[in-house]
Design a protein around this motif. Structure first.
Motif, PDB file in Angstrom:
ATOM      1  N   ASN A 133       1.025  -0.990  -0.129  1.00  0.00           N
ATOM      2  CA  ASN A 133      -0.090   0.136   0.051  1.00  0.00           C
ATOM      3  C   ASN A 133       0.568   1.550   0.302  1.00  0.00           C
ATOM      4  O   ASN A 133       1.803   1.570   1.016  1.00  0.00           O
ATOM      5  N   ILE A 134       0.919   1.774  -0.710  1.00  0.00           N
ATOM      6  CA  ILE A 134       0.817   3.302  -1.173  1.00  0.00           C
ATOM      7  C   ILE A 134       0.449   4.999  -0.375  1.00  0.00           C
ATOM      8  O   ILE A 134      -1.160   4.748  -1.173  1.00  0.00           O
ATOM      9  N   ILE A 135       0.736   5.216   0.482  1.00  0.00           N
ATOM     10  CA  ILE A 135       0.087   5.834   1.613  1.00  0.00           C
ATOM     11  C   ILE A 135       0.373   7.779   1.198  1.00  0.00           C
ATOM     12  O   ILE A 135       1.962   8.011   1.680  1.00  0.00           O
ATOM     13  N   ASP A 193      -2.381 -21.718  14.653  1.00  0.00           N
ATOM     14  CA  ASP A 193      -3.673 -22.005  14.161  1.00  0.00           C
ATOM     15  C   ASP A 193      -4.172 -22.830  15.739  1.00  0.00           C
ATOM     16  O   ASP A 193      -3.627 -22.762  16.706  1.00  0.00           O
ATOM     17  N   ASP A 194      -5.259 -23.248  15.641  1.00  0.00           N
ATOM     18  CA  ASP A 194      -6.138 -24.038  16.854  1.00  0.00           C
ATOM     19  C   ASP A 194      -5.588 -24.301  17.729  1.00  0.00           C
ATOM     20  O   ASP A 194      -5.611 -24.381  19.284  1.00  0.00           O
ATOM     21  N   GLU A 195      -4.500 -25.153  18.065  1.00  0.00           N
ATOM     22  CA  GLU A 195      -3.855 -26.015  18.541  1.00  0.00           C
ATOM     23  C   GLU A 195      -2.544 -25.496  19.448  1.00  0.00           C
ATOM     24  O   GLU A 195      -1.818 -25.720  19.449  1.00  0.00           O
ATOM     25  N   ASN A 196      -2.756 -24.074  18.841  1.00  0.00           N
ATOM     26  CA  ASN A 196      -1.166 -23.290  19.953  1.00  0.00           C
ATOM     27  C   ASN A 196      -0.264 -23.047  18.898  1.00  0.00           C
ATOM     28  O   ASN A 196       0.575 -23.308  18.797  1.00  0.00           O
ATOM     29  N   LYS A 197      -0.062 -23.955  17.536  1.00  0.00           N
ATOM     30  CA  LYS A 197       0.878 -24.755  16.483  1.00  0.00           C
ATOM     31  C   LYS A 197       1.314 -23.671  15.079  1.00  0.00           C
ATOM     32  O   LYS A 197       0.711 -23.216  15.305  1.00  0.00           O
ATOM     33  N   PRO A 198       2.925 -23.014  15.413  1.00  0.00           N
ATOM     34  CA  PRO A 198       3.318 -21.725  14.465  1.00  0.00           C
ATOM     35  C   PRO A 198       3.169 -22.802  12.608  1.00  0.00           C
ATOM     36  O   PRO A 198       3.684 -23.813  13.021  1.00  0.00           O
ATOM     37  N   PHE A 199       2.597 -21.314  12.275  1.00  0.00           N
ATOM     38  CA  PHE A 199       2.840 -22.371  10.450  1.00  0.00           C
ATOM     39  C   PHE A 199       2.775 -21.662   9.546  1.00  0.00           C
ATOM     40  O   PHE A 199       2.492 -21.277   8.600  1.00  0.00           O
ATOM     41  N   ALA A 200       2.879 -19.816  10.214  1.00  0.00           N
ATOM     42  CA  ALA A 200       3.127 -18.412   9.143  1.00  0.00           C
ATOM     43  C   ALA A 200       3.259 -17.753   9.763  1.00  0.00           C
ATOM     44  O   ALA A 200       3.128 -17.381  11.584  1.00  0.00           O
ATOM     45  N   ARG A 201       3.458 -16.691   9.081  1.00  0.00           N
ATOM     46  CA  ARG A 201       4.277 -15.348   9.987  1.00  0.00           C
ATOM     47  C   ARG A 201       3.711 -14.228   8.839  1.00  0.00           C
ATOM     48  O   ARG A 201       3.544 -14.036   7.982  1.00  0.00           O
ATOM     49  N   LEU A 202       3.270 -12.986   9.804  1.00  0.00           N
ATOM     50  CA  LEU A 202       2.617 -12.076   8.814  1.00  0.00           C
ATOM     51  C   LEU A 202       3.916 -10.696   9.177  1.00  0.00           C
ATOM     52  O   LEU A 202       4.332 -10.467  10.509  1.00  0.00           O
ATOM     53  N   ARG A 203       4.323 -10.313   7.976  1.00  0.00           N
ATOM     54  CA  ARG A 203       5.396  -9.416   8.283  1.00  0.00           C
ATOM     55  C   ARG A 203       4.887  -8.019   8.057  1.00  0.00           C
ATOM     56  O   ARG A 203       4.341  -7.932   6.799  1.00  0.00           O
ATOM     57  N   HIS A 204       5.349  -6.601   8.712  1.00  0.00           N
ATOM     58  CA  HIS A 204       4.715  -6.020   8.932  1.00  0.00           C
ATOM     59  C   HIS A 204       6.129  -4.676   8.256  1.00  0.00           C
ATOM     60  O   HIS A 204       6.749  -5.151   8.183  1.00  0.00           O
ATOM     61  N   ASP A 230      -6.904 -12.620   3.977  1.00  0.00           N
ATOM     62  CA  ASP A 230      -7.804 -12.519   4.935  1.00  0.00           C
ATOM     63  C   ASP A 230      -7.260 -11.714   7.027  1.00  0.00           C
ATOM     64  O   ASP A 230      -7.665 -11.290   6.925  1.00  0.00           O
ATOM     65  N   ALA A 231      -6.424 -12.660   6.909  1.00  0.00           N
ATOM     66  CA  ALA A 231      -5.210 -12.173   8.014  1.00  0.00           C
ATOM     67  C   ALA A 231      -4.451 -10.754   7.779  1.00  0.00           C
ATOM     68  O   ALA A 231      -4.838  -9.648   8.488  1.00  0.00           O
ATOM     69  N   ILE A 232      -4.714 -10.438   5.939  1.00  0.00           N
ATOM     70  CA  ILE A 232      -3.932  -8.980   6.180  1.00  0.00           C
ATOM     71  C   ILE A 232      -4.743  -7.893   5.198  1.00  0.00           C
ATOM     72  O   ILE A 232      -4.530  -6.872   6.367  1.00  0.00           O
ATOM     73  N   VAL A 233      -5.787  -8.297   5.771  1.00  0.00           N
ATOM     74  CA  VAL A 233      -7.098  -6.788   5.272  1.00  0.00           C
ATOM     75  C   VAL A 233      -7.058  -6.987   7.227  1.00  0.00           C
ATOM     76  O   VAL A 233      -7.621  -5.994   7.194  1.00  0.00           O
ATOM     77  N   THR A 234      -7.674  -7.987   7.276  1.00  0.00           N
ATOM     78  CA  THR A 234      -7.832  -7.563   8.976  1.00  0.00           C
ATOM     79  C   THR A 234      -6.648  -6.733   9.855  1.00  0.00           C
ATOM     80  O   THR A 234      -7.212  -5.857  10.358  1.00  0.00           O
ATOM     81  N   ARG A 235      -5.203  -7.279   9.790  1.00  0.00           N
ATOM     82  CA  ARG A 235      -3.962  -6.759  10.171  1.00  0.00           C
ATOM     83  C   ARG A 235      -4.775  -5.001   9.630  1.00  0.00           C
ATOM     84  O   ARG A 235      -3.821  -3.813  10.210  1.00  0.00           O
ATOM     85  N   PHE A 236      -4.912  -5.025   8.385  1.00  0.00           N
ATOM     86  CA  PHE A 236      -4.352  -3.526   8.398  1.00  0.00           C
ATOM     87  C   PHE A 236      -5.974  -2.385   8.617  1.00  0.00           C
ATOM     88  O   PHE A 236      -5.461  -1.704   9.078  1.00  0.00           O
ATOM     89  N   GLY A 237      -6.556  -2.838   9.051  1.00  0.00           N
ATOM     90  CA  GLY A 237      -7.516  -2.244   9.264  1.00  0.00           C
ATOM     91  C   GLY A 237      -7.256  -2.368  10.577  1.00  0.00           C
ATOM     92  O   GLY A 237      -7.821  -1.096  11.159  1.00  0.00           O
ATOM     93  N   GLU A 238      -6.490  -2.705  11.898  1.00  0.00           N
ATOM     94  CA  GLU A 238      -6.175  -2.796  12.736  1.00  0.00           C
ATOM     95  C   GLU A 238      -4.950  -1.899  13.147  1.00  0.00           C
ATOM     96  O   GLU A 238      -4.925  -0.914  14.094  1.00  0.00           O
TER      97      GLU A 238
END
Length: 135
Positions: free
Chosen positions: A23-25, A60-71, A113-121
């Protein structure tokens, strides 16, 4: 949809997938970052430049890491060398549940979905109002 094995002669073995939104702001000054991004808690700084990177572990639902969201937030200039902007990149990367194309596509959809949610946050209410985002 063309079957991968038919098209390329072997099956896909996906072990990682990634989706990014960039995103360019446009800003008048880099110090305006707190007007657009809510991670500064209204801290007013006279910024000459900005470069901020951090990542969070997605579990995930079992608290196991499966991804990262980089900002990644960077101050940038337009081609004219005068117009200022913030580049906000959000990248979701990790291992899909399975090694097939369908699992990769499902992972990418969840990442979007995670990116759109985090962008809003992490963007401010005043930015949402200016962009016409309804919440």
């Amino acid at each position: 949809m063309v079957h991968f094995a038919t098209e390329f002669g072997h099956s896909a073995d996906v072990n990682q997938a990634e989706v990014s939104y960039i995103n360019i702001i446009p800003v008048d000054e880099f110090s305006d970052a707190s007007s657009w991004l809510s991670i500064w808690n209204d801290l007013q700084l006279n910024m000459e430049a900005l470069n901020l990177n951090f990542s969070e572990v997605i579990r995930d639902d079992e608290n196991k890491p499966f991804a990262r969201l980089r900002h990644e937030i960077q101050s940038v200039f337009a081609m004219d060398g005068k117009s200022k902007a913030l580049r906000l990149s959000l990248t979701y990367r990790g291992k899909p549940n399975g090694n097939d194309i369908a699992s990769a596509i499902a992972f990418l959809a969840g990442g979007r979905d995670a990116i759109v949610t985090r962008f809003g946050e992490i963007t401010t209410k005043s930015a949402h109002k200016k962009w016409g985002v309804v919440q």
